[in-house]
Structures are given as C-alpha cells and as structure tokens.
Scaffold this active site. Structure first.
Site, PDB file in Angstrom:
ATOM      1  CG  HIS A 137      -6.128   3.591  -3.919  1.00 56.48           C
ATOM      2  ND1 HIS A 137      -6.650   2.706  -4.829  1.00 56.48           N
ATOM      3  CD2 HIS A 137      -5.892   2.876  -2.775  1.00 56.48           C
ATOM      4  CE1 HIS A 137      -6.715   1.502  -4.267  1.00 56.48           C
ATOM      5  NE2 HIS A 137      -6.265   1.569  -3.038  1.00 56.48           N
ATOM      6  CB  ALA A 177      -1.450  -3.054   1.825  1.00 61.28           C
ATOM      7  CG  HIS A 178      -5.200  -0.360   0.021  1.00 65.92           C
ATOM      8  ND1 HIS A 178      -6.003  -0.358  -1.091  1.00 65.92           N
ATOM      9  CD2 HIS A 178      -5.191  -1.644   0.455  1.00 65.92           C
ATOM     10  CE1 HIS A 178      -6.456  -1.574  -1.307  1.00 65.92           C
ATOM     11  NE2 HIS A 178      -5.983  -2.360  -0.389  1.00 65.92           N
ATOM     12  CG  ASN A 179      -7.629   1.608   3.283  1.00 66.45           C
ATOM     13  OD1 ASN A 179      -7.499   2.807   3.025  1.00 66.45           O
ATOM     14  ND2 ASN A 179      -8.286   0.790   2.500  1.00 66.45           N
ATOM     15  CB  SER A 213      -8.169  -2.820   5.945  1.00 65.11           C
ATOM     16  OG  SER A 213      -8.550  -2.102   4.802  1.00 65.11           O
TER      17      SER A 213
END
Lengths: 357, 357, 357
Positions: C213, C254-256, C274
């Site tokens: 990441h 979470a990520h993005n 995302s």
C-alpha cells in the site's frame, strides 16, 4: 491543508527508488514501446501521474484522465496501447496485477535502525535476537523473547514472558498481554490488543464473578492483524490464529476461538467464544459468529451475516439469521415482494373464511 | 514460532504457585483418591496436561485425550473417576466449576511493585494513595487523584482532574479524558477510551458546529471494561456505567447513556446517545440500541439485534428490527418458508383477479 | 468511589470561568428577570444545579427536579418562567440551544503550554509551526511537518513525512502512518489510527500475498474523527476524508474510499474498499457499506443497514439488504404479519392443489 508538494510526501514519506522502463519490462515480462531508459521513482494513479511515475491503464473509460500530458512509464493492455502518451509503454495482459510486484521495488519498506531506543524499558531476562529494533517508549516485561530482525515501533507494550518470532513488525501502541505467543513474520497493526482476558463471569452471590483467564493467545507465522483489533487469551485452553491468516481492522476474536490457516477475516467481524473457524474460511465485514460453532473448511460468510449455528465446509452463508446464500437471497427477494401481495392475500384468506387471525 | 517450552511461558508468563492434591481437595470439598502429596504448579486442558498440571474431566467423550499418560491432579465426576490415570483424582460434582476458584491460587495476579516509574509524567497537585503503581510512560494531568493500591500500566494517560478509586487496574495505553471518574476495583483493558467528546453537532451556517461536551463519564465500582472500548462523556448531563457491570471489547457507549448495575454488554455492542439500560440487562454481541430509548430491568437483547424502541423489563428481544424473541423467530421462520409458497400464492391471487399489483 | 465534590472535578477538571446573569442575557438575547449580578461558574443539569450553576428548563415535566432549591441562573421558556426559583431567570425561546454557545465561555479549552516535552522523540528534518505543543512521549518521524498552534497529546506517533495542518488537536495515543496528510483544524480522538495498510491480498502459490500500500490517507480541514476509529491508506490511489466531515468512534474506512465534505459517519460504521460517499451523506450507527459502490450526495443510510449497491443522491435507505426506507419498512411490517397468515395460506394453497412444494 498541509503542503503535499514535496516528492517524499507523495507516497507516504518512505524513500522511493528509481527503476528504468527496461527493468520494468523485464520484471513483468511485457513488451516495451518507447524509451527503455525512461526512469520512474514512484507510482501514481492515472489522474495524478506525470513523467516521474509508473502508472497503468486497463480500461478505455479512463483514457481521458491522461489526456494532454506525457506520462513516464505506462503499463497498458494491447488494445489501449496507443490511447495515452508516455515515454515508455509496456504492454501486458493485466496492467494492475503487473504493477503489484513492482511496488516493493519502488517503495522498499522503511528500515528502522537495529538497536534499542534509550527511552525503552526492558524487564529482567529479556532476550533479543540479532538486528532487533526497539522503538521509543517500548516496554518489555520480564522474560520476553524476541526473534531476529523483528521491529517493535513506538509504545509497544509486551507482557511478562511473551515470546515473539523473527522478522515481525509490531506497529505503534500494540499491546501483548502475558500469555501471548507470536510466530515468525507476523505483522500487528497499531493499537491491536492480544491476549486480554476473555469475557467470562459466573453470577454468584449477586455479582458477576470474574473467571480467571490463564490460557494462551497463540498467533502462528505469517499472520497479519489490523489496527485496533482485539484477540482475547483463552480461559484454560488457548485462543489460536493459524498460520497465514489475515485479519482486518476492529475485529474481535473471543476466548478459546481457533481460527485455522489462511483465513481472511474482514473489518469489524466478531467471533464469540470457543468457536472454530477451519482453514481457508473467508468472513466478510461485520459478520458475527456465535459461540461454540464450527465454520467448516473453506466456507464463506457474507457481510453482516449473523451466524448462529455451524456452517458446513465449502458453503457460502449469508443473511440474518444466516442461511445458505442462495436460500437467503430467495427469502430476501420474497420479503420485498410481500407488501404488494399481502393485502390481496388478506382479502383472499378472509374471503375463504379460514383465517386463523 | 517462538519457543514455548519453558514452564513460565506455558500460562502467560505469570509466576505460578504450587498446590498439593490434599490442599485442592480441601479447597473444593471433593473426595481424594490417590496421593494427597502430589503437587501441581499450573492448570492445562486435558490434551496438554502432564504430571505437573491440575486438569479436569467432565464428559466421557474427552477421556481419549488423556490416554497413555499419567496426569497430576484430576478433578473428575464420580462416573468418570476411573477413566484416566492420575497421581491424585478428586471427585466433585462439577469439575469445571470446581477449578475456577483454584485459578487465582495457582496464578496469583502478577504484582507490579508499588512506586512511580521514572519515565512517568505527573502534573501539579496529583494525589496518590498508598501502594499505587505507576508504570512507564504514564501521564497524569494536574489534580488527578488515585486511590490506594491502584495500578496503572505503561502509557496510560489520565486527563486533568480525573479521580480514580482504590484497587483498580488500568492496562496499557488506556486514555481517560478530563471529566472521567472511576470507582473502586475497576479494570480497564488496553486501549479503552473513556470520556471522549460525544458525537454532537448542530448544522449552522453550512457547517457541522461542534456541541461542547462538559458532562462527566462516571464508572462506578467493580466495573470491567474491555480492550479498545469507547465510552463518551456526557454533553451537559453525565454518562454513567453502574456498579458491577461488565463490558466486553470494542463496545461503543455514546454520550449521556446510563447503564445500570450488573449489566453485561458483549463485544461490539453499540448504544446511541441518551439511552438508558436498566439494571441486570444483557446485550449480546454486535447488538445496536438506538438513542433515547430504555431497555428495562433484566431485559435481554440478542446478538446483532437492532433495537429501535424501548424494551420492557424482563423481556428478551432479537432480530432486525428487534421484536420479542419468539415473535422474531416466528417471522424469520416464515420468511424462509416464503419462497416456496410465493409462486403458488401469486398464481392464486392472480387467479382470483383481486391482486392490487 | 472517588470524591467528586471539588468544583474543578464537577465538569471534567478543566478550569471554568465566571459569567454574570447580565452577560449571559446579553449573549443569548434573552429577557432577564432577577439579579443581573448573579454569578455562575459552571453548567449542570437541573437535578444537580445549585446557585453556582447555569442550567435550563424547557419542559414542564422536569420542573420537579428543581423544587425546594434555589438555582443560580436559569435559561427558561416564557411559559415556565415562574416554575423554578433562581437568582436570575433568562427567558429565551429555546433554552437548550441558548446554552450551547455559552459552554465555551464557561469552559475554555484547556490550554497545553506550547513547547516540546523533553520525553518526545523528533526525527531529522521535523518542522514545527509557531505555538505547537508536543506532549510527553510523542514520536515524530523524519520530515514531519506540523502547522501553527497544533497540539499533540501524549504518545501520539507520527510516521515519516506526514504533514499536519494548523490548529489541530491530536488526543492521546493517535497513530498516523507514513502517507497520511492532515488539514487544518482537525481533531483526532484517542487511539485513532490513520494510514494503516488496507486489507489487500492476492492468493498466489498457496498463500495470501500482501499487496503493498503506497497510496495516501488524506484528511481535509475541519474534520473530527472519533476514538479508536481506523482509516486505511490507499493502495495506489488515495483514501480521502472531505472537509468538514465528522466521524464517530470505532468506525472503519477501508483503502481507496472517498468520503465527501460535510458527511456524518456514526459509531461503528464500516465502509469497504473503493467506495465513494458523496457530500453531505449521513450514515447511522453500525451501518455497513459494500466496496466499489457510491452513496449519492445527501443520501442517508439507516442504523445497521447493510448496503450492497449504490444509493441515489438524496434518498434514505435502510434494512438488510438495504432498500429505500419506506420499502424496507413495508417489507419488515409484512414479515411480522406473516406468521399469523402463513398457516391459513398454506391451507389455502393446498386446498387449491397448485402448491409447488
């Protein structure tokens, strides 16, 4: 807003390295078009990439994001190879996947110098392997053992007698209670709490009397555990997280739970006491598993599912209460059809005179 | 994997003591068979026990776990008294329950020497009772008061003016904001955050303007609070956790909530603002309770239940939205029967010509 | 129980200031009755207020709480102006709202002296603005930049290269991983973890191989983030929390994920990777949002909702799986009617002979 212009801040402040288009093409087994000597020092998504970046294009709908600019090195599918300008284009089947192994080359893990920060506190009989790095404010209880090249970031607290394997990384403010054992190559993210007492009381003489917890919390090799996740120690038996399992943020694993190898537990999952999750299971976000049940090998549990019984190996269950996924979907669909039927049904039942209401 | 051979690591690294079979039989009021001078220095589940352990056998299906081995001291039911070899067998009605009071004898709580670690930071006017233990990196704000024999582990941060009772144990990295008050014999596990501002804003002039929080967060005597749980302070009134209540890991209690005495709140429960949980309630894991409702005395709420209104005293509610448990079970059962009925029903309705769709 | 008598402990230990009834009447635009020189040094709810407190009365059912006592300064509606005794009564339309702007006057934010505590650890190249306050045990990585008048409480850990804006407040034990950027006037509560690696793996050669990441975690101006909340950094792209958004305790992002401006995310919400939450959305407690979906501008999501698809702008969705709120309510109501209908329906279907069961 803080200034984000400087290159070092662009991807997290970790120092990045430089790769040439030739080296990238060789690493991914792709076909190079353009200048093989083009150099990149980081990755960026298409809309932020410039000539210093490696980026990728895999879908025609994103081509506009790179218009009017020259990119550095572009990983691209054959169909889109001419859709963007770049010093070097490298044609591969799956540009996003091709990028993944390049990331550790461009962003080597920031190394923390081996050694013990002077503000750390070490109990008697602590044993440290070669190359261990102990950050500021770390506290190691008596008898703690830490394997070679393991890194403990600031304010990690390790209870008396805890053993940690080699090449682990404990991020800031992790707490390991006494009774915890950590295998090799384990990553524990910030604020994870392992080995805390399980939630066990007996109601006696008008109070909830605490059941002492003396079981262990065992985390096998190659496990990663997310930020602020909590894993309790066992009461008499142990809590175990199997090798290669990955656990996301804010997950709760109760006392005496056994999680097998190579499982994935997504964010905010909760597992009640003494439940067994067999190898290769996937539990999606916010799922809850009752105590004393078994999730069979390779089973999957849907997001927010409420699992009150055992799930057979290999099956996918979802819903509340959880059922086999297809059955749950059918029931949910039926539920949303109901209101439009129900008045007619009521009339029908009333018309037949055999309603039991 | 880290080496777990040494005896001290076997149950958490806490030093354990030695008990004889005679002493154990006397303590549990059981009938001794065998060598009353047999000595054990720890407990273990049946499959890991050897001659140095106290263990128990209460169910015939586990007898195979102790085959071909001699055990140390075995707590066992009368029916199974001959099912395993042990230096001493002690016959009791309920072997597991009999073991619980022995655990504190074999595993005395690790004592932390009284005193103030030199790396701690104390504000002006701090007042400490006799025998208080202040660990490395602890920070006490001005005017903090701590009762006798209370123990604060590493990196606990206590805000200005906070009062903590006697014989408490605050595990590593607990944070108490200003406005928090802690009674006697309270245990706060690692990473618990008490007294943080509640989530209160008014939308004014195009922004969410923060409502200042000046109420208290009061935790009465004999409460235990799990790892990484968060309990907000009140806005003007107080947030209160009643005496003897036990709260698991990763629970959220919002501003102005009043939790009564002797409640059990299991992992990942969330309680919205100004709700009142009366004495003796049990909220199972991941249950959510809306704001401004009352859960009546002794009520129970099922795992993952979504409670949007008040629950009468003594009732058990479950499901989403929560209803009385039996009603919820009936509705869920009906829901899963629906798909097999619905096509027939549609035909029936259509055939009668009175559908409203 | 710790002693709570002393005035400073009554509302959190922060030093409070003194206001006269005259000053209060002027500040809130109310009509003063009684002694304009009456002085108060704190607020209290009606049942705990005495002559030293500002309090309020807005509902006739609470008048009994102030019987037989003299209050200090009372904010009160015209109808209830004579219902309680006070040195000064100030008549306003909405007593509770009128009190809110007075709180910062009576309870000025406790100031931490500017400067760097000697136990803090600063990496090379750290840059600090005017009036920055760095608490005990704080660790700043190399290249960290912090804007003017920002306050970092005890044990905050800031990774290499992280940039933090001006006038921020980071409460104890916050962790910012490398790759994090924080705007101006941001508040991060105790134990919040920002910029940790997202939960991303590819199953390859029999193991879950970690996806590196290297994206950022960007928090824009005027954001507040609750205790023990976790926000992951992006994988290649960024995770972004938009200006003015407020996030409660124990939330997972979470990520993005991209959260827009002026959103409210309540406690224990989880947002998978995302997903895009557009401006002005409100997600109620324990709601879960699947990955790769969009919650449109101004949409609302109910408590515990399980959102598996995109939600159109401006709509309110709830339930599991989430649907437009009215549809969800109708389906739930129908579900609870079902059991009383279903036996009659079964008979009806059977009677017609066209059941498919």
């Amino acid at each position: 807003m803080a200034d984000s212009k400087q290159a070092s801040g662009d991807f997290g402040g970790e120092g990045s390295r430089v790769l040439t288009a030739d080296a990238i093409a060789a690493a991914v087994g792709g076909t190079l078009h353009g200048d093989g000597s083009a150099r990149v020092s980081g990755v960026a998504p298409l809309d932020r990439a410039d000539v210093t970046h490696l980026t990728f294009l895999a879908n025609a709908k994103y081509t506009a994001l790179a218009e009017d600019r020259e990119l550095g090195v572009l990983l691209v599918t054959a169909e889109l190879a001419d859709a963007a300008k770049a010093r070097a284009r490298i044609v591969v089947k799956n540009p996003h996947e091709a990028m993944l192994p390049l990331l550790p080359l461009l962003y080597p893990a920031p190394s923390q110098a081996a050694g013990i920060h002077p503000s750390a506190t070490l109990g008697r009989g602590v044993s440290l392997g070669d190359g261990v790095s102990i950050g500021p404010g770390v506290v190691l209880g008596a008898g703690v053992g830490i394997g070679a090249r393991t890194r403990l970031d600031a304010h990690v607290v390790v209870g008396e007698g805890v053993q940690i394997g080699a090449e682990c990384h404990l991020y800031p403010s992790v707490t390991l209670y006494p009774g915890t054992q950590i295998g090799d190559r384990v990553r524990l993210h910030a604020g994870a709490r392992l080995g805390s007492d399980g939630f066990g009381y007996v109601f006696r003489d008008g109070v909830h009397a605490k059941i002492p917890h003396v079981g262990r919390c065992i985390v096998e090799a190659d496990v990663e555990i997310g930020a602020n996740t909590t894993i309790d120690r066992g009461s008499i038996d142990d809590t175990v997280i199997g090798a290669g399992t990955k656990i996301d943020n804010l997950v709760h694993v109760a006392h005496n739970v056994r999680v097998g190898r190579l499982c994935l537990l997504m964010a905010q999952v909760g597992i009640a006491g003494s439940t067994r999750i067999e190898d290769g299971c996937i539990l999606a976000g916010q799922a809850g598993i009752a105590g004393h049940v078994t999730i069979g090998r390779g089973a999957r549990v849907g997001a927010q599912a409420g699992v009150f019984g055992s799930v057979p190996a290999g099956e996918t269950w979802s819903g509340y209460p959880a059922r086999p996924h297809k059955e749950a979907l059918r029931a949910q669909a039926a539920m949303f059809k109901l209101p439009s039927l129900i008045r007619a049904l009521e009339r029908l039942v009333e018309g037949r005179g055999d309603s039991e209401r």
